[in-house]
Design a protein around this motif. Structure first.
Motif, mmCIF file in Angstrom:
data_model
loop_
_atom_site.group_PDB
_atom_site.id
_atom_site.type_symbol
_atom_site.label_atom_id
_atom_site.label_comp_id
_atom_site.label_asym_id
_atom_site.label_seq_id
_atom_site.Cartn_x
_atom_site.Cartn_y
_atom_site.Cartn_z
ATOM 1 N N GLY A 348 21.066 -32.050 -12.514
ATOM 2 C CA GLY A 348 20.676 -32.294 -13.997
ATOM 3 C C GLY A 348 21.093 -30.941 -14.807
ATOM 4 O O GLY A 348 21.627 -30.700 -15.835
ATOM 5 N N ALA A 349 20.840 -29.838 -14.133
ATOM 6 C CA ALA A 349 21.158 -28.490 -14.763
ATOM 7 C C ALA A 349 22.724 -28.222 -15.203
ATOM 8 O O ALA A 349 23.282 -27.926 -16.161
ATOM 9 N N ASP A 350 23.293 -28.730 -14.102
ATOM 10 C CA ASP A 350 24.802 -28.572 -14.175
ATOM 11 C C ASP A 350 25.359 -29.529 -14.997
ATOM 12 O O ASP A 350 26.494 -29.353 -15.865
ATOM 13 N N GLY A 351 24.848 -30.656 -14.978
ATOM 14 C CA GLY A 351 25.470 -31.868 -15.766
ATOM 15 C C GLY A 351 25.411 -31.602 -17.308
ATOM 16 O O GLY A 351 26.309 -31.598 -18.015
ATOM 17 N N PHE A 352 24.261 -30.792 -17.518
ATOM 18 C CA PHE A 352 24.137 -30.662 -19.120
ATOM 19 C C PHE A 352 25.205 -29.466 -19.431
ATOM 20 O O PHE A 352 25.603 -29.269 -20.336
ATOM 21 N N ALA A 353 25.266 -28.392 -18.487
ATOM 22 C CA ALA A 353 26.028 -27.326 -18.791
ATOM 23 C C ALA A 353 27.631 -27.649 -19.170
ATOM 24 O O ALA A 353 28.212 -27.187 -19.878
ATOM 25 N N GLU A 354 27.924 -28.796 -18.060
ATOM 26 C CA GLU A 354 29.599 -29.136 -18.158
ATOM 27 C C GLU A 354 29.752 -29.855 -19.392
ATOM 28 O O GLU A 354 30.442 -29.745 -20.014
ATOM 29 N N ALA A 355 28.598 -30.760 -19.804
ATOM 30 C CA ALA A 355 28.684 -31.470 -20.980
ATOM 31 C C ALA A 355 28.941 -30.704 -22.171
ATOM 32 O O ALA A 355 29.465 -31.003 -22.929
ATOM 33 N N LEU A 356 28.120 -29.702 -22.213
ATOM 34 C CA LEU A 356 28.092 -28.753 -23.413
ATOM 35 C C LEU A 356 29.228 -28.155 -23.467
ATOM 36 O O LEU A 356 30.205 -27.942 -24.310
ATOM 37 N N ALA A 357 29.763 -27.478 -22.353
ATOM 38 C CA ALA A 357 30.926 -26.506 -22.155
ATOM 39 C C ALA A 357 32.279 -27.619 -22.601
ATOM 40 O O ALA A 357 33.216 -27.225 -23.446
ATOM 41 N N LEU A 358 32.157 -28.898 -22.203
ATOM 42 C CA LEU A 358 33.384 -29.928 -22.513
ATOM 43 C C LEU A 358 33.169 -29.842 -24.225
ATOM 44 O O LEU A 358 34.291 -29.695 -24.850
ATOM 45 N N GLN A 359 32.405 -30.186 -24.823
ATOM 46 C CA GLN A 359 32.188 -30.305 -26.213
ATOM 47 C C GLN A 359 32.830 -28.935 -26.969
ATOM 48 O O GLN A 359 33.266 -28.973 -27.857
ATOM 49 N N ILE A 360 32.225 -27.711 -26.448
ATOM 50 C CA ILE A 360 32.547 -26.582 -26.885
ATOM 51 C C ILE A 360 34.018 -26.495 -27.013
ATOM 52 O O ILE A 360 34.520 -26.015 -27.899
ATOM 53 N N GLY A 361 34.772 -27.024 -25.681
ATOM 54 C CA GLY A 361 36.029 -26.838 -25.741
ATOM 55 C C GLY A 361 36.784 -27.637 -26.802
ATOM 56 O O GLY A 361 37.828 -27.362 -27.289
ATOM 57 N N LYS A 362 36.140 -28.980 -26.831
ATOM 58 C CA LYS A 362 36.731 -29.704 -27.789
ATOM 59 C C LYS A 362 36.782 -29.297 -29.246
ATOM 60 O O LYS A 362 37.683 -29.152 -30.046
ATOM 61 N N ASP A 363 35.636 -28.397 -29.561
ATOM 62 C CA ASP A 363 35.398 -28.043 -30.986
ATOM 63 C C ASP A 363 36.400 -26.842 -31.316
ATOM 64 O O ASP A 363 36.826 -26.824 -32.339
ATOM 65 N N ILE A 364 36.910 -26.215 -30.070
ATOM 66 C CA ILE A 364 37.790 -25.235 -30.318
ATOM 67 C C ILE A 364 39.131 -25.848 -30.726
ATOM 68 O O ILE A 364 40.041 -25.411 -31.508
ATOM 69 N N GLU A 365 39.498 -26.728 -29.871
ATOM 70 C CA GLU A 365 40.640 -27.516 -30.177
ATOM 71 C C GLU A 365 40.864 -28.123 -31.382
ATOM 72 O O GLU A 365 42.140 -28.055 -32.114
ATOM 73 N N THR A 366 39.768 -28.831 -31.818
ATOM 74 C CA THR A 366 40.057 -29.512 -33.167
ATOM 75 C C THR A 366 39.565 -28.576 -34.395
ATOM 76 O O THR A 366 39.546 -28.984 -35.491
ATOM 77 N N GLY A 367 39.228 -27.152 -33.959
ATOM 78 C CA GLY A 367 39.386 -26.256 -35.050
ATOM 79 C C GLY A 367 37.723 -26.186 -35.592
ATOM 80 O O GLY A 367 37.601 -25.659 -36.832
ATOM 81 N N GLN A 368 36.912 -26.738 -34.930
ATOM 82 C CA GLN A 368 35.586 -26.947 -35.731
ATOM 83 C C GLN A 368 34.753 -25.827 -35.344
ATOM 84 O O GLN A 368 33.832 -25.466 -36.197
ATOM 85 N N ALA A 369 34.981 -24.855 -34.456
ATOM 86 C CA ALA A 369 34.185 -23.676 -34.058
ATOM 87 C C ALA A 369 34.878 -22.774 -35.364
ATOM 88 O O ALA A 369 35.932 -22.769 -35.505
#
Ligand code: G
Ligand code: MN
Length: 384
Positions: A348-369
């Protein structure tokens, strides 16, 4: 006779290239260090720059032109100018400190203490408001002599910082052996956090080590507001980096201080990177509690994903039904199981960390960060 010797020395040093040292082109720029607990400026790192016309050169460009036997003179010059600026350009009553980089072998130079004491005396500068940062040196050095010298520096009331923690040279052994007050994490860790949220674990663990050893921790390389947000969530005290301010000439300092506000000021996440940091803290706490019962308040609220700081942030931004929001809910379902079913808790802990990291990566790619560090236009590259 004495005159002749002085003259010949002058000729010799100028032949050795000390034109750089004597033409007045080397001056300190100042980069603020902010106390995240109260949002106030705590001090400034004085960084040597060479100013030629409207160009500002960094040490890697001009240091090779300054021979080893002139490095103490370079230190004296930066120290003298820095203490002068702190005394004249800023309100001396404000209590800011200035931190100065010192090559490791200078601590072993017979004339080092005289330079230090003479300069402090000349400016009537309080030693408590001076920090010396130990830089690395490839040479094998006499560690016991270095330790004795650092003790002498601290006996004067000056604090000592270990710079570039985490690089090859500034290792755990140095943290263990050298008598220092402050640890500075090398900027390469924080700078890349936006793209590598898992690296926050290094920050969290170093904070725990620093606290355990009763030392302050400064995180360098804070380039964005998201990184600042994450560091605040972890409880980091001191931060420095382009996201706060670039190094600037002394005449700009007071105006900068007057207008600067820390862009995030709560312990609740304001960004996904902040949420990631918050999650790391929760995981860390669960691990510490591993063999103990959960605090009562937690037990009752644990299953509700809206009650934690991350949940409240997701509430504000309507993020609970996203993939990472659902992963967050799943973690809440298993959060109390860390003692009884570790592998379920961990997935559960890793699953949430991974899902967050994935979204953070996507936001960087799409320039949202944020790419804008949230500070005024870069000053360092402009004319001095
Ligand atoms: O090694 P030391 O930590 O003293 O290095 C300080 C240098 O790092 C300075 O030259 C300064 O201009 C630079 N610097 C400070 N903050 C940042 C930052 O946020 N990002 C990057 N890339 N460099 C920084
Ligand atoms: Mn430094």
């Amino acid at each position: 006779m004495a005159k002749f010797r002085e003259g010949s020395m002058r000729r010799r040093t100028s032949r050795n290239g000390s034109a750089i040292m004597t033409d007045g082109s080397i001056r300190p720029f100042f980069q603020p260090i902010v106390d995240l607990r109260n949002g106030r400026v705590s001090g400034f790192e004085a960084l040597a720059r060479r100013i030629v016309g409207d160009r500002v050169a960094a040490p890697c460009e001009f240091l090779p032109g300054i021979p080893a036997d002139e490095r103490l003179a370079l230190f004296r010059s930066i120290l003298d100018q820095a203490l002068g600026s702190m005394t004249t350009a800023l309100d001396p009553g404000a209590g800011y400190y200035v931190t100065i980089n010192v090559e490791r072998r200078l601590f072993l130079d017979a004339a080092f203490f005289a330079v230090l004491q003479d300069t402090l005396r000349a400016w009537s500068y309080p030693p408590r408001q001076l920090v010396l940062e130990i830089l690395e040196d490839d040479r094998i050095e006499d560690e016991s002599a270095l330790i004795a010298s650092l003790r002498g520096v601290r006996d004067l009331g000056i604090r000592v910082a270990l710079d570039d923690i985490g690089t090859a040279h500034a290792s755990l052994i140095n943290i263990k052996n050298l008598p220092v007050d402050i640890l500075k994490l090398d900027q390469s860790f924080a700078r890349e956090l936006a793209a590598k949220p898992h690296d926050l674990q290094f920050v969290l663990s170093l904070l725990s080590l620093a606290r355990g050893l009763d030392k302050s921790l400064v995180i360098e390389g804070v380039e964005t507001v998201e990184i600042l947000d994450a560091l605040m969530i972890l409880g980091i005290e001191f931060a420095q980096g382009y996201g706060i301010a670039r190094p600037m000439p002394p005449d700009r300092l007071q105006a900068w201080i007057d207008t600067y506000r820390v862009p995030v000021a709560t312990r609740s996440p304001q960004s996904l990177l902040g949420a990631f940091a918050s999650h790391l803290s929760v995981i860390e706490t669960c691990r510490i509690l591993m063999h103990q019962p959960l605090p009562i308040a937690w037990k009752e609220e644990c299953r509700n994903p809206h009650t934690c700081e991350i949940g409240r942030y997701f509430d504000r931004c309507g993020m609970h039904e996203t993939s990472f929001g659902l992963a967050h809910k799943r973690f809440h379902e298993v959060m109390t199981l860390y003692g009884s079913d570790y592998s379920l808790w961990k997935s559960g802990a890793d699953g949430f960390a991974e899902a967050l990291a994935l979204q953070i990566g996507k936001d960087i790619e799409t320039g949202q960060a944020s790419e804008d560090p949230g500070s005024p236009a870069p000053l360092e590259d402009e004319a001095a």
